[in-house]
Design a protein around this motif. Structure first.
Motif: not given
Length: 157
Positions: A13-19, A94-102, A120-131
Motif C-alpha cells: 500500500l503506497e509502496g510500503q509492505r504490510y502483512g 497482494a504479493e503472496g504468502l510467506r512462511v516466517l520461521a520463529p 507483530g513484525v516480520a523481520k525479512l531480509e529486505d526490511g521489517l513488515v508490520l503484521v
C-alpha cells in the motif's frame, strides 16, 4: 519443541509492505466497483458485492494516514475476517504468502503505544513488515456506526 512457523499474506500500500496472518484471510479478488454506504464511518470506503454477499471495504489509506487514491483495476481486495465480521481491504497489490520461521517473527511491537492493531513484525531480509490484527481495526464506535449504516441500507427498497 520451539514455536511453530507463522504464515502471513504480504501486501503493498503506497509502496510500503504490510502483512496479515493467513488464518484471517479468506480470498483475494481484483478490484471491482464499490457501492457507497451512506452514514458509514469514514474508515469504510463502500460495499463490495461478492457472490451476493455485501462486504464493507475498509479504507486502509485513511487508517494508515496515506493520501486517498481512486479505485484502480490493478488494485486487489483481500477478503478477511475482522473479529466477528467479514470485510474486504483494498490494497495496491497482494504479493503472496510467506512462511516466517520463529526467528523472523517478533511480537514486542504489540506493547508499544499507538500500534493497537499490530500483532507483530516480520523481520525479512529486505526490511521489517508490520503484521496486522484485524480484530482491532474498527473501534467500538466505528463498528456500531457500521452496523447502523448496514441496517439502514438493507431496509431501503
Amino acid at each position: 519443541m520451539g514455536p511453530a512457523p507463522r504464515e502471513v499474506l504480504l501486501f503493498t500500500l503506497e509502496g510500503q509492505r504490510y502483512g496479515l496472518p493467513t488464518e484471517d484471510v479468506w480470498e483475494l479478488h481484483r478490484a471491482a466497483r464499490l457501492t457507497p454506504l451512506p452514514r458509514a464511518p469514514d474508515v469504510i470506503e463502500g460495499l463490495l458485492n461478492l457472490h451476493g454477499r455485501l462486504l464493507p471495504v475498509l479504507d486502509l489509506r485513511r487508517r494508515f494516514r496515506h493520501p486517498p487514491k481512486p479505485l484502480s483495476p490493478s488494485d486487489h481486495f483481500i477478503v478477511a475476517q475482522a473479529g466477528p465480521r467479514r470485510i474486504a481491504l483494498r490494497v495496491d497489490r497482494a504479493e503472496g504468502l510467506r512462511v516466517l520461521a520463529p526467528g523472523e517473527w517478533d511480537t514486542s511491537p504489540r506493547e508499544l503505544p499507538g500500534v493497537g492493531y499490530v500483532s507483530g513484525v516480520a523481520k525479512l531480509e529486505d526490511g521489517l513488515v508490520l503484521v496486522h490484527d484485524l480484530r482491532g481495526f474498527l473501534s467500538e464506535a466505528e463498528a456500531l456506526e457500521l452496523d447502523s449504516a448496514l441496517t439502514a441500507s438493507s431496509e431501503q427498497p
